[in-house]
Write an enzyme that holds these catalytic residues in place. Structure first.
Site, PDB file in Angstrom:
ATOM      1  N   LYS A  13      22.287   3.607  -5.892  1.00 56.23           N
ATOM      2  CA  LYS A  13      22.160   4.888  -6.348  1.00 56.23           C
ATOM      3  C   LYS A  13      22.679   4.793  -7.809  1.00 56.23           C
ATOM      4  O   LYS A  13      21.820   5.192  -8.759  1.00 56.23           O
ATOM      5  CB  LYS A  13      23.242   5.788  -5.920  1.00 56.23           C
ATOM      6  CG  LYS A  13      22.738   6.399  -4.296  1.00 56.23           C
ATOM      7  CD  LYS A  13      23.076   7.533  -3.495  1.00 56.23           C
ATOM      8  CE  LYS A  13      24.823   7.319  -3.720  1.00 56.23           C
ATOM      9  NZ  LYS A  13      25.176   6.598  -2.568  1.00 56.23           N
ATOM     10  N   ARG A  86      26.801  15.502  -0.166  1.00 60.54           N
ATOM     11  CA  ARG A  86      27.361  14.423   0.815  1.00 60.54           C
ATOM     12  C   ARG A  86      27.424  15.097   2.364  1.00 60.54           C
ATOM     13  O   ARG A  86      27.493  14.285   3.211  1.00 60.54           O
ATOM     14  CB  ARG A  86      28.498  13.780   0.419  1.00 60.54           C
ATOM     15  CG  ARG A  86      28.128  12.107  -0.213  1.00 60.54           C
ATOM     16  CD  ARG A  86      29.583  11.572  -0.154  1.00 60.54           C
ATOM     17  NE  ARG A  86      29.697  10.159  -0.424  1.00 60.54           N
ATOM     18  CZ  ARG A  86      29.665   9.635  -1.515  1.00 60.54           C
ATOM     19  NH1 ARG A  86      29.486  10.267  -2.395  1.00 60.54           N
ATOM     20  NH2 ARG A  86      30.044   8.220  -1.318  1.00 60.54           N
ATOM     21  N   ARG A 125      31.280  -6.719  -4.171  1.00 55.28           N
ATOM     22  CA  ARG A 125      31.091  -6.039  -5.562  1.00 55.28           C
ATOM     23  C   ARG A 125      32.469  -6.172  -6.239  1.00 55.28           C
ATOM     24  O   ARG A 125      33.633  -6.090  -5.698  1.00 55.28           O
ATOM     25  CB  ARG A 125      30.838  -4.689  -5.388  1.00 55.28           C
ATOM     26  CG  ARG A 125      30.564  -3.950  -6.651  1.00 55.28           C
ATOM     27  CD  ARG A 125      29.856  -2.609  -6.541  1.00 55.28           C
ATOM     28  NE  ARG A 125      30.909  -1.626  -5.712  1.00 55.28           N
ATOM     29  CZ  ARG A 125      30.264  -0.450  -5.430  1.00 55.28           C
ATOM     30  NH1 ARG A 125      28.966   0.066  -5.857  1.00 55.28           N
ATOM     31  NH2 ARG A 125      30.949   0.481  -4.966  1.00 55.28           N
ATOM     32  N   ARG A 158      37.030  -2.298  -6.020  1.00 51.40           N
ATOM     33  CA  ARG A 158      37.532  -1.380  -5.595  1.00 51.40           C
ATOM     34  C   ARG A 158      38.299  -1.203  -4.366  1.00 51.40           C
ATOM     35  O   ARG A 158      37.822  -1.810  -3.466  1.00 51.40           O
ATOM     36  CB  ARG A 158      36.275  -0.349  -5.715  1.00 51.40           C
ATOM     37  CG  ARG A 158      35.918   0.540  -7.009  1.00 51.40           C
ATOM     38  CD  ARG A 158      34.457   0.871  -6.808  1.00 51.40           C
ATOM     39  NE  ARG A 158      34.342   2.001  -5.850  1.00 51.40           N
ATOM     40  CZ  ARG A 158      33.132   2.808  -5.807  1.00 51.40           C
ATOM     41  NH1 ARG A 158      32.348   2.697  -6.595  1.00 51.40           N
ATOM     42  NH2 ARG A 158      33.040   3.542  -4.811  1.00 51.40           N
ATOM     43  N   ARG A 169      33.107   4.080   5.402  1.00 56.14           N
ATOM     44  CA  ARG A 169      32.312   4.626   4.808  1.00 56.14           C
ATOM     45  C   ARG A 169      30.775   4.873   5.147  1.00 56.14           C
ATOM     46  O   ARG A 169      30.157   5.780   5.265  1.00 56.14           O
ATOM     47  CB  ARG A 169      32.113   4.126   3.118  1.00 56.14           C
ATOM     48  CG  ARG A 169      33.572   4.407   2.560  1.00 56.14           C
ATOM     49  CD  ARG A 169      33.533   3.418   1.342  1.00 56.14           C
ATOM     50  NE  ARG A 169      32.546   3.508   0.137  1.00 56.14           N
ATOM     51  CZ  ARG A 169      32.283   3.075  -0.903  1.00 56.14           C
ATOM     52  NH1 ARG A 169      32.494   1.676  -0.840  1.00 56.14           N
ATOM     53  NH2 ARG A 169      31.529   3.422  -1.845  1.00 56.14           N
TER      54      ARG A 169
HETATM   55  P1  AMP Z   1      31.124   6.872  -4.399  1.00 58.08           P
HETATM   56  O1  AMP Z   1      31.684   6.219  -5.627  1.00 58.08           O
HETATM   57  O2  AMP Z   1      30.088   8.054  -4.520  1.00 58.08           O
HETATM   58  O3  AMP Z   1      30.666   6.046  -3.348  1.00 58.08           O
HETATM   59  O4  AMP Z   1      32.510   7.899  -4.127  1.00 58.08           O
HETATM   60  C1  AMP Z   1      33.640   7.295  -3.653  1.00 58.08           C
HETATM   61  C2  AMP Z   1      34.409   8.250  -2.725  1.00 58.08           C
HETATM   62  O5  AMP Z   1      34.738   9.568  -3.335  1.00 58.08           O
HETATM   63  C3  AMP Z   1      33.789   8.507  -1.549  1.00 58.08           C
HETATM   64  O6  AMP Z   1      33.962   7.507  -0.233  1.00 58.08           O
HETATM   65  C4  AMP Z   1      34.503   9.870  -1.116  1.00 58.08           C
HETATM   66  O7  AMP Z   1      35.677   9.478  -0.739  1.00 58.08           O
HETATM   67  C5  AMP Z   1      34.520  10.449  -2.413  1.00 58.08           C
HETATM   68  N1  AMP Z   1      33.556  11.494  -2.824  1.00 58.08           N
HETATM   69  C6  AMP Z   1      32.462  11.239  -3.695  1.00 58.08           C
HETATM   70  N2  AMP Z   1      31.585  12.203  -3.632  1.00 58.08           N
HETATM   71  C7  AMP Z   1      31.869  12.959  -2.523  1.00 58.08           C
HETATM   72  C8  AMP Z   1      31.286  14.233  -2.064  1.00 58.08           C
HETATM   73  N3  AMP Z   1      30.073  14.802  -2.488  1.00 58.08           N
HETATM   74  N4  AMP Z   1      31.975  14.693  -1.089  1.00 58.08           N
HETATM   75  C9  AMP Z   1      33.255  14.303  -0.656  1.00 58.08           C
HETATM   76  N5  AMP Z   1      33.814  13.106  -1.009  1.00 58.08           N
HETATM   77  C10 AMP Z   1      33.006  12.461  -2.109  1.00 58.08           C
END
Ligand code: AMP
Length: 217
Positions: A13, A86, A125, A158, A169
């Site tokens: 994404k 999400r 990654r 990360r 996840r």
């Molecule tokens: P990402 O970089 O988008 O994979 O986000 C990393 C982490 O941030 C996720 O695994 C969630 O813990 C939190 N997170 C990001 N976006 C959301 C969302 N829209 N709702 C809830 N948690 C989020």
């Protein structure tokens, strides 16, 4: 254009968002990036989000909805949302908050990938803590093992890309985020894109799909 980009963690994404915003002159809003900045700044929100993020779970809706509404409010023109909404509840709240100013989501892009493949992508990654450049231990190796090509910094993983967290996840994605695709299917244009391909091919496919949207405007 107001676009939502959906897809499992590791579907690409972030990479595709960068290309879309460059081409169509939109703003890229990544909820994950905003949360990581909040954490780095040591804010209340960052502290509250920490344990959810590190375990691979979702940060509670009420925190996220407010954070994203605030970020969107500052944008007069188009944007691409990456990682938000999400949950179905987040999607409903987003629609409500856009409707207040007569706006709506114009298109939803759904990047489809195989779980095993994304698990491999995520666990391999690595990124540069200084400049944010992203690498992969097999597919996108730095010139010198473990060092950033741009500034020589030690590359890091990360915490949420560790194998056990990645599994969590993905489970969270199937349970809570996949239903968001159905939500949008009922009242928006959803473009499904096969994201198990070369990055450039995926981008071309996305641009082709968007050309219909742009010409329809
Ligand atoms: P990402 O970089 O988008 O994979 O986000 C990393 C982490 O941030 C996720 O695994 C969630 O813990 C939190 N997170 C990001 N976006 C959301 C969302 N829209 N709702 C809830 N948690 C989020």
């Amino acid at each position: 254009m107001r676009i939502v980009l959906l897809g499992a963690p590791g579907a690409g994404k972030g990479t595709q968002c960068k290309r879309i915003v460059d081409k169509y002159n939109l703003v890229h809003l990544s909820s994950g990036d905003i949360l990581r900045k909040e954490r780095a700044a040591g804010s209340q929100l960052g502290k509250k989000a920490q344990s959810y993020m590190d375990s691979g779970g979702l940060v509670p809706d009420e925190l996220i909805v407010e954070m994203m509404a605030e970020a969107i409010k500052q944008l007069a023109d188009g944007f691409v949302l990456d990682g938000f909404p999400r949950t179905v509840n987040q999607a409903v709240e987003l629609d409500k908050s856009l409707a207040k100013s007569g706006q709506k989501i114009d298109a939803v892009l759904n990047l489809e990938v195989d779980d095993q493949r994304v698990a491999k992508r995520l666990t391999g990654r690595r990124s540069c803590p200084e400049c944010g450049e992203v690498y992969h231990i097999e597919n996108l190796k730095p010139k010198v093992d473990g060092k950033c090509d741009k500034d020589g910094s030690e590359l890091t993983q990360r915490p949420d890309d560790k194998p056990e967290v990645v599994l969590n996840r993905l489970e969270t994605y199937h349970k809570l985020t996949e239903p968001v695709v159905d939500y949008y299917n009922s009242n928006n244009t959803v473009y499904n894109v096969n994201a198990d391909r070369d990055i450039g091919e995926i981008t071309s496919d996305i641009f082709e799909k968007f050309s219909q949207l742009v010409s329809a405007k």
